[in-house]
Design a protein around this motif. Sequence first.
Motif: not given
Length: 61
Positions: A53, A56-57
């Motif tokens: 995550n 992805k950020e």
Amino acid sequence: MAKRKKQKQIFKYECTMTGEIYKTTKKAENPDDLISVSAYYEMNPEEDDRPENIKKELGVE
């Protein structure tokens, strides 16, 4: 007698690859050799152990 609070000294350094400016409380021995965490992972993608995550950020593939 009251103790005086010691003033912390702040040092500002610039990443040689990304140009990102960051602050530390400890003086660097070789400030020209410093790079940011993102620049390190860009140079060494096989050692990138960040969670998916977070990748992805940041837009990392």
